[in-house]
Design a protein around this motif. Structure first.
Motif, PDB file in Angstrom:
ATOM      1  N   SER A 168       9.644  -4.893   7.618  1.00  0.00           N
ATOM      2  CA  SER A 168       8.313  -4.321   7.808  1.00  0.00           C
ATOM      3  C   SER A 168       8.114  -3.236   6.750  1.00  0.00           C
ATOM      4  O   SER A 168       8.979  -3.009   5.913  1.00  0.00           O
ATOM      5  CB  SER A 168       8.176  -3.721   9.215  1.00  0.00           C
ATOM      6  OG  SER A 168       8.985  -2.558   9.342  1.00  0.00           O
ATOM      7  N   ARG A 169       7.000  -2.567   6.801  1.00  0.00           N
ATOM      8  CA  ARG A 169       6.719  -1.532   5.804  1.00  0.00           C
ATOM      9  C   ARG A 169       7.684  -0.362   5.890  1.00  0.00           C
ATOM     10  O   ARG A 169       7.985   0.286   4.885  1.00  0.00           O
ATOM     11  CB  ARG A 169       5.295  -1.006   5.987  1.00  0.00           C
ATOM     12  CG  ARG A 169       4.212  -1.956   5.510  1.00  0.00           C
ATOM     13  CD  ARG A 169       4.089  -1.893   4.002  1.00  0.00           C
ATOM     14  NE  ARG A 169       3.068  -2.815   3.503  1.00  0.00           N
ATOM     15  CZ  ARG A 169       2.716  -2.900   2.228  1.00  0.00           C
ATOM     16  NH1 ARG A 169       3.313  -2.116   1.339  1.00  0.00           N
ATOM     17  NH2 ARG A 169       1.803  -3.757   1.836  1.00  0.00           N
ATOM     18  N   LYS A 170       8.197  -0.075   7.086  1.00  0.00           N
ATOM     19  CA  LYS A 170       9.003   1.127   7.281  1.00  0.00           C
ATOM     20  C   LYS A 170      10.473   0.875   7.566  1.00  0.00           C
ATOM     21  O   LYS A 170      11.282   1.796   7.500  1.00  0.00           O
ATOM     22  CB  LYS A 170       8.406   1.966   8.421  1.00  0.00           C
ATOM     23  CG  LYS A 170       7.017   2.513   8.119  1.00  0.00           C
ATOM     24  CD  LYS A 170       6.531   3.398   9.251  1.00  0.00           C
ATOM     25  CE  LYS A 170       5.162   3.988   8.934  1.00  0.00           C
ATOM     26  NZ  LYS A 170       4.676   4.863  10.039  1.00  0.00           N
TER      27      LYS A 170
ATOM     28  N   TRP B 285       9.532  -0.509  -0.440  1.00  0.00           N
ATOM     29  CA  TRP B 285       9.210  -1.729   0.301  1.00  0.00           C
ATOM     30  C   TRP B 285       9.082  -2.950  -0.619  1.00  0.00           C
ATOM     31  O   TRP B 285       9.631  -4.015  -0.341  1.00  0.00           O
ATOM     32  CB  TRP B 285       7.921  -1.545   1.095  1.00  0.00           C
ATOM     33  CG  TRP B 285       7.483  -2.769   1.844  1.00  0.00           C
ATOM     34  CD1 TRP B 285       7.956  -3.225   3.041  1.00  0.00           C
ATOM     35  CD2 TRP B 285       6.486  -3.711   1.415  1.00  0.00           C
ATOM     36  NE1 TRP B 285       7.313  -4.384   3.396  1.00  0.00           N
ATOM     37  CE2 TRP B 285       6.407  -4.706   2.425  1.00  0.00           C
ATOM     38  CE3 TRP B 285       5.655  -3.798   0.307  1.00  0.00           C
ATOM     39  CZ2 TRP B 285       5.522  -5.780   2.339  1.00  0.00           C
ATOM     40  CZ3 TRP B 285       4.780  -4.873   0.215  1.00  0.00           C
ATOM     41  CH2 TRP B 285       4.720  -5.846   1.228  1.00  0.00           C
TER      42      TRP B 285
END
Length: 246
Positions: free
Chosen positions: A206-208, A225
């Motif tokens: 995911s993005r994080k 990312w």
């Protein structure tokens, strides 16, 4: 070496067994070969013993198909080496979450199966690159394939594996350099200054954060990312190219 063949066609079972035994004889190996005509039969036996090293697995079978069975095996983080055998080329583009050794198209050529079996043996850990880690009590051997990720802790590096954690007095930068000298670049991904992750262990991104196959989640540093995605795609693109070229 224990090899299982799962295919609903009796003629295919006999042919694959002859190829496996010829390969073993050529390698001066002793191979025990087991045959199963349904995925359910293999799973029943597997739950009782669970000691198969390599599985030659047909995808299209009545009842539970080969892809479904492979996913069940991987739910338990099992290390069995899976070689898919299929007559349908569309399956070569899916199923990489179960980390197969390769896909072989029917009719299978003997030399291609031998190559796949060689790769399966290497991935089983018997020929896996090994990291030597100095501890107070001596030196610990850690197969690279068993490493989930490295974590920086002060001046030390924690090596997280499938069976536990090992502390190295070497710093993260030095450990990263040592590992990347033994494997190809995309095999490990630097998602954060404190984390170096085995790309093969990443389930989703995911993005994080990244989620590993053991469902542990690790943070992705801001701005990394895109790089993490590129590394992940490069790793599996390389795996697919190797499979299709065999």
């Amino acid at each position: 070496m224990k090899v299982a063949i799962c295919d609903d066609e009796i003629s295919q079972l006999k042919l694959m067994e002859s190829y496996v035994k010829a390969w073993a004889k050529n390698k001066n190996e002793i191979a025990e070969v087991y045959q199963y005509q349904r995925a359910e039969h293999f799973l029943f036996q597997w739950e009782e013993q669970g000691d198969i090293d390599i599985l030659l697995l047909d995808i299209e079978m009545p009842g539970m198909n080969g892809m479904e069975m492979a996913k069940k095996l991987r739910e338990g983080q099992d290390g069995i080496q899976i070689i898919f055998v299929t007559g349908n080329p569309q399956y070569a583009l899916e199923g990489y979450e179960v980390e197969p050794v390769t896909y072989l198209m029917k009719p299978v050529k003997e030399e291609k199966l031998w190559t796949a079996l060689d790769r399966a043996v290497e991935r089983s850990g018997k020929k896996s690159p090994v990291l030597l880690v100095e501890e107070a009590g001596g030196i610990v051997r850690v197969p690279i394939k068993e490493i989930l990720y490295l974590e920086s802790e002060g001046h030390d590096t924690l090596i997280k594996t499938e069976v536990g954690t090992i502390r190295s007095k070497k710093g993260m930068q030095e450990m990263e350099q040592i590992i990347l000298e033994m494997v190809r670049e995309e095999a490990f991904c630097k998602i954060h200054r404190s984390y170096l992750v085995s790309t093969a262990q990443i389930l989703r991104i995911s993005r994080k954060e990244v989620e590993l196959y053991n469902h542990e989640k690790l943070p992705i540093a801001r701005g990394k990312w895109a790089m993490v995605n590129q590394t992940y795609l490069a790793y599996y693109r390389r795996e697919m190219e190797q499979s299709l070229n065999e």
